[in-house]
Design a protein around this motif. Sequence first.
Motif, PDB file in Angstrom:
ATOM      1  N   GLU A   1       0.807  -1.215   0.000  1.00  0.00           N
ATOM      2  CA  GLU A   1       0.000   0.000   0.000  1.00  0.00           C
ATOM      3  C   GLU A   1       0.844   1.271   0.000  1.00  0.00           C
ATOM      4  O   GLU A   1       0.300   2.373  -0.027  1.00  0.00           O
ATOM      5  N   TRP A   2       2.165   1.116   0.036  1.00  0.00           N
ATOM      6  CA  TRP A   2       3.048   2.289   0.087  1.00  0.00           C
ATOM      7  C   TRP A   2       2.996   3.000  -1.257  1.00  0.00           C
ATOM      8  O   TRP A   2       3.266   2.415  -2.298  1.00  0.00           O
ATOM      9  N   ASP A   3       2.691   4.280  -1.230  1.00  0.00           N
ATOM     10  CA  ASP A   3       2.450   5.032  -2.464  1.00  0.00           C
ATOM     11  C   ASP A   3       3.737   5.631  -3.036  1.00  0.00           C
ATOM     12  O   ASP A   3       3.802   6.831  -3.348  1.00  0.00           O
ATOM     13  N   ALA A   4       4.754   4.807  -3.150  1.00  0.00           N
ATOM     14  CA  ALA A   4       6.049   5.202  -3.720  1.00  0.00           C
ATOM     15  C   ALA A   4       6.853   3.927  -3.890  1.00  0.00           C
ATOM     16  O   ALA A   4       6.530   2.897  -3.289  1.00  0.00           O
ATOM     17  N   PRO A   5       7.906   3.956  -4.708  1.00  0.00           N
ATOM     18  CA  PRO A   5       8.696   2.742  -4.896  1.00  0.00           C
ATOM     19  C   PRO A   5       9.285   2.214  -3.589  1.00  0.00           C
ATOM     20  O   PRO A   5       9.709   2.985  -2.718  1.00  0.00           O
ATOM     21  N   VAL A   6       9.289   0.893  -3.459  1.00  0.00           N
ATOM     22  CA  VAL A   6       9.924   0.207  -2.335  1.00  0.00           C
ATOM     23  C   VAL A   6      11.013  -0.690  -2.901  1.00  0.00           C
ATOM     24  O   VAL A   6      10.752  -1.521  -3.773  1.00  0.00           O
ATOM     25  N   VAL A   7      12.223  -0.515  -2.418  1.00  0.00           N
ATOM     26  CA  VAL A   7      13.368  -1.312  -2.869  1.00  0.00           C
ATOM     27  C   VAL A   7      13.824  -2.186  -1.713  1.00  0.00           C
ATOM     28  O   VAL A   7      14.056  -1.690  -0.603  1.00  0.00           O
ATOM     29  N   LEU A   8      13.958  -3.486  -1.943  1.00  0.00           N
ATOM     30  CA  LEU A   8      14.505  -4.395  -0.941  1.00  0.00           C
ATOM     31  C   LEU A   8      15.985  -4.579  -1.218  1.00  0.00           C
ATOM     32  O   LEU A   8      16.378  -4.968  -2.329  1.00  0.00           O
TER      33      LEU A   8
ATOM     34  N   GLU B   1       6.206  -4.445  -6.613  1.00  0.00           N
ATOM     35  CA  GLU B   1       7.026  -4.298  -7.808  1.00  0.00           C
ATOM     36  C   GLU B   1       8.439  -4.775  -7.472  1.00  0.00           C
ATOM     37  O   GLU B   1       8.973  -4.468  -6.404  1.00  0.00           O
ATOM     38  N   GLN B   2       9.058  -5.514  -8.382  1.00  0.00           N
ATOM     39  CA  GLN B   2      10.340  -6.133  -8.084  1.00  0.00           C
ATOM     40  C   GLN B   2      11.486  -5.145  -8.291  1.00  0.00           C
ATOM     41  O   GLN B   2      12.150  -5.108  -9.326  1.00  0.00           O
ATOM     42  N   ASN B   3      11.722  -4.348  -7.246  1.00  0.00           N
ATOM     43  CA  ASN B   3      12.855  -3.436  -7.177  1.00  0.00           C
ATOM     44  C   ASN B   3      13.811  -4.002  -6.135  1.00  0.00           C
ATOM     45  O   ASN B   3      13.500  -4.033  -4.938  1.00  0.00           O
ATOM     46  N   VAL B   4      14.977  -4.450  -6.580  1.00  0.00           N
ATOM     47  CA  VAL B   4      15.835  -5.263  -5.725  1.00  0.00           C
ATOM     48  C   VAL B   4      17.291  -4.846  -5.842  1.00  0.00           C
ATOM     49  O   VAL B   4      17.794  -4.581  -6.951  1.00  0.00           O
ATOM     50  N   ILE B   5      17.959  -4.790  -4.699  1.00  0.00           N
ATOM     51  CA  ILE B   5      19.418  -4.713  -4.630  1.00  0.00           C
ATOM     52  C   ILE B   5      19.859  -5.959  -3.884  1.00  0.00           C
ATOM     53  O   ILE B   5      19.526  -6.126  -2.708  1.00  0.00           O
ATOM     54  N   ALA B   6      20.558  -6.852  -4.545  1.00  0.00           N
ATOM     55  CA  ALA B   6      20.954  -8.120  -3.929  1.00  0.00           C
ATOM     56  C   ALA B   6      22.480  -8.250  -3.927  1.00  0.00           C
ATOM     57  O   ALA B   6      23.186  -7.512  -4.615  1.00  0.00           O
ATOM     58  N   GLU B   7      22.955  -9.193  -3.116  1.00  0.00           N
ATOM     59  CA  GLU B   7      24.391  -9.496  -3.057  1.00  0.00           C
ATOM     60  C   GLU B   7      25.217  -8.239  -2.799  1.00  0.00           C
ATOM     61  O   GLU B   7      26.240  -7.993  -3.433  1.00  0.00           O
ATOM     62  N   ASN B   8      24.719  -7.410  -1.870  1.00  0.00           N
ATOM     63  CA  ASN B   8      25.428  -6.195  -1.463  1.00  0.00           C
ATOM     64  C   ASN B   8      25.694  -5.240  -2.627  1.00  0.00           C
ATOM     65  O   ASN B   8      26.728  -4.582  -2.689  1.00  0.00           O
ATOM     66  N   GLY B   9      24.746  -5.167  -3.538  1.00  0.00           N
ATOM     67  CA  GLY B   9      24.885  -4.267  -4.679  1.00  0.00           C
ATOM     68  C   GLY B   9      25.413  -4.936  -5.931  1.00  0.00           C
ATOM     69  O   GLY B   9      25.474  -4.311  -6.989  1.00  0.00           O
TER      70      GLY B   9
END
Length: 224
Positions: free
Chosen positions: A30-37, A56-64
């Motif tokens: 429900e967050w009205d802005a991008p969420v990055v994990l 939405e699949q916004n992801v930073i993995a493996e320490n960048g």
Amino acid sequence: MARPLVLDIDGTMTRPDDSVDPRFFDVLPEWDAPVVLATGKAFPYPVALCHFMYLEQNVIAENGGVVLARGEVTLNGDGEAPRRVAEAYVEAGHDLGWGPADLTNRWRETEIAVARDQPLGPLEELAAEHGLEVVDTGFAYHVKSAGIEKGRGLKSVARLLDRDPAEFVAIGDSENDVSTFGVAGDSYAVANADAKAKRAADVVVEESYSEATLGVLDELRGRE
């Protein structure tokens, strides 16, 4: 207007027993802005969490080392050198520490993780010989390319989302979140964070783990 978020997972979205707090499954979609994990875990883990949260699949993995946004995957690191370090470490009589299946490293693309109960000194020596660095995330020792970090990943995601990195609010708990704190506009360390994260954060929250993060999100919503 809601601020975009960049959230660490372990120690930040989890409870003390390491389970993801189920309240995020209601709050984040429900967050009205991008969420990055953003995580030190292998790429499939945060992608799957986004999937099951219906985010939405916004992801930073493996320490960048791996970034995903708007359906575009970017590799910022090279996994071949870390794998050579892992092989040399095992040949020297040590162990990565995850057992035969090694689900921690099975899907890693840009780094290798070694359990924290394994000898650090020999690992750092081998990493240095290959021009790599070791970062302690509190979960594992990560062998990775120098300069690859979550903050660089946030810059990549922000560019793909047509956002200024300074718009983001970052929440984390570990040394590997320090670079994110330096790129985001505002940063929060939960009370269970390590000393480096606390020093780097704009605010150190009194609560710990997911309770702290949910409290920050409530506060941010109150400012809308």
